[in-house]
Design an enzyme around this catalytic site. Structure first.
Site, PDB file in Angstrom:
ATOM      1  N   GLN A 105      -5.181  -1.967   9.182  1.00  0.00           N
ATOM      2  CA  GLN A 105      -5.011  -3.299   8.604  1.00  0.00           C
ATOM      3  C   GLN A 105      -5.598  -4.366   9.527  1.00  0.00           C
ATOM      4  O   GLN A 105      -5.325  -4.389  10.717  1.00  0.00           O
ATOM      5  CB  GLN A 105      -3.510  -3.559   8.354  1.00  0.00           C
ATOM      6  CG  GLN A 105      -3.205  -4.821   7.581  1.00  0.00           C
ATOM      7  CD  GLN A 105      -3.715  -4.780   6.138  1.00  0.00           C
ATOM      8  OE1 GLN A 105      -3.760  -3.730   5.512  1.00  0.00           O
ATOM      9  NE2 GLN A 105      -4.111  -5.924   5.619  1.00  0.00           N
TER      10      GLN A 105
ATOM     11  N   ASP B 202     -11.658   1.931   3.271  1.00  0.00           N
ATOM     12  CA  ASP B 202     -11.994   0.505   3.178  1.00  0.00           C
ATOM     13  C   ASP B 202     -13.503   0.304   2.977  1.00  0.00           C
ATOM     14  O   ASP B 202     -13.942  -0.787   2.633  1.00  0.00           O
ATOM     15  CB  ASP B 202     -11.628  -0.203   4.491  1.00  0.00           C
ATOM     16  CG  ASP B 202     -10.250  -0.854   4.455  1.00  0.00           C
ATOM     17  OD1 ASP B 202      -9.857  -1.349   3.383  1.00  0.00           O
ATOM     18  OD2 ASP B 202      -9.590  -0.872   5.507  1.00  0.00           O
TER      19      ASP B 202
ATOM     20  N   LYS C 169       0.838  -1.203   0.000  1.00  0.00           N
ATOM     21  CA  LYS C 169       0.000   0.000   0.000  1.00  0.00           C
ATOM     22  C   LYS C 169       0.877   1.258   0.000  1.00  0.00           C
ATOM     23  O   LYS C 169       0.593   2.234  -0.706  1.00  0.00           O
ATOM     24  CB  LYS C 169      -0.943  -0.008   1.214  1.00  0.00           C
ATOM     25  CG  LYS C 169      -2.089  -1.006   1.023  1.00  0.00           C
ATOM     26  CD  LYS C 169      -2.833  -1.362   2.299  1.00  0.00           C
ATOM     27  CE  LYS C 169      -3.834  -2.481   1.982  1.00  0.00           C
ATOM     28  NZ  LYS C 169      -4.459  -3.093   3.127  1.00  0.00           N
TER      29      LYS C 169
END
Ligand code: GUN
Length: 283
Positions: A96, A119, A52
């Site tokens: 995460q 997300d 990322k």
């Protein structure tokens, strides 16, 4: 033999568009930034987070990594999210998953500002997806939709079967196919006669998390097969679909690696740009 859907190529296109938009925002004095939080030292999570950061660098997004120790408390994590929510130079916040077991994942995801929720895991964003009026889409299902679009694969009126009902992939995937007028069945571990159901699918999405779970006898001739799996088998990356056996039957198939994975990463970049625009009222 199936046409192989080149996720790397489609992802490169998505990244290029995102990079162009980052540049335009910058010219208008708007910084695009992503904060990535990782707690503990799960090796798979470390790889994802490194990727990322690399993607951000490539397309000109400012990124900050918060690598917190395994024994981080809920209060510390919540305080970090709160401080990132307040920052105007941080457009997107990604925590995460999975988090260590002592941490309450839901509390953390709920605390991320919906406007910075790249997300699309916050309940208000999940609800918006349900009614088809959304700002962000979760990265993997959105990546799958982008690939289907790029390859001009018609969804309307098609029988779509999604195997897996996770909040991250299976459920939103089914919803997005439904929004495009597919007739959607979501299968899971309690589904009776799974092969009988999957054999009906014109579009089959496998998001189970078990290597080579989808075998040739589960696939209709000419089906579009999308493999969301990322498993390790004998040290090699392997999807949820038995690729060698299924590819000869399919009309289109996504490989692993090089299929859905690069798309998930690219959509995160797109969502981060979207977040910067939303927070600055840019359309
Ligand atoms: N862990 C595995 N996939 C994901 C994802 O898409 N987002 C986050 N935040 N964590 C993950």
């Amino acid at each position: 033999m199936a046409t192989i859907i080149d996720g790397k190529a489609v992802a490169a296109k998505v990244r290029q568009e995102a990079a162009q938009q980052v540049k335009t925002l910058k010219e208008n004095g708007i910084k695009t930034g992503l904060a990535v939080i990782i707690v503990g030292d799960d090796p798979a999570s470390r790889v994802y987070v490194n990727n990322k950061k690399k993607d951000c660098e490539e397309i000109g997004i400012y990124s900050e990594e918060y690598a917190l120790p395994e024994d981080t408390s809920q209060e510390e994590l919540m305080a970090l999210v709160e401080s990132l929510n307040q920052r105007s130079d941080i457009s997107g916040i990604l925590c995460q998953l999975p988090l260590p077991r002592h941490l309450n994942e839901k509390m953390v995801l709920d605390a991320i500002s919906p406007l910075k929720d790249v997300d699309a895991f916050h309940p208000s964003n999940v609800g918006k997806i349900m009614i088809g009026d959304y700002d962000f889409l979760p990265c993997t299902p959105a990546g799958v939709m982008e690939m289907l679009k790029e390859y001009e694969i018609e969804i309307e009126g098609k029988t779509c079967v999604v195997i897996g009902r996770s909040n991250i992939v299976g459920k939103p995937m089914s919803m997005l196919l439904l929004h495009k007028n597919g007739t959607v069945t979501t299968c899971h571990s309690r589904t009776k006669d799974l092969p009988g159901v999957t054999r009906q699918a014109d579009i089959l999405v496998a998001a189970i998390g078990k290597a080579k779970f989808v075998t040739a006898d589960m696939v209709k001739d000419g089906a579009v097969v999308v493999d969301v799996g990322m498993n390790r088998l004998d040290g090699k990356l392997c999807g949820d679909v038995d690729y060698e056996a299924v590819a000869p039957k399919a009309s289109f198939i996504t490989p692993v690696p090089g299929g859905v994975g690069p798309m998930t990463r690219a959509i995160l970049m797109k969502n981060t740009v979207k977040a910067a625009k939303l927070q600055n009222a840019v359309t």
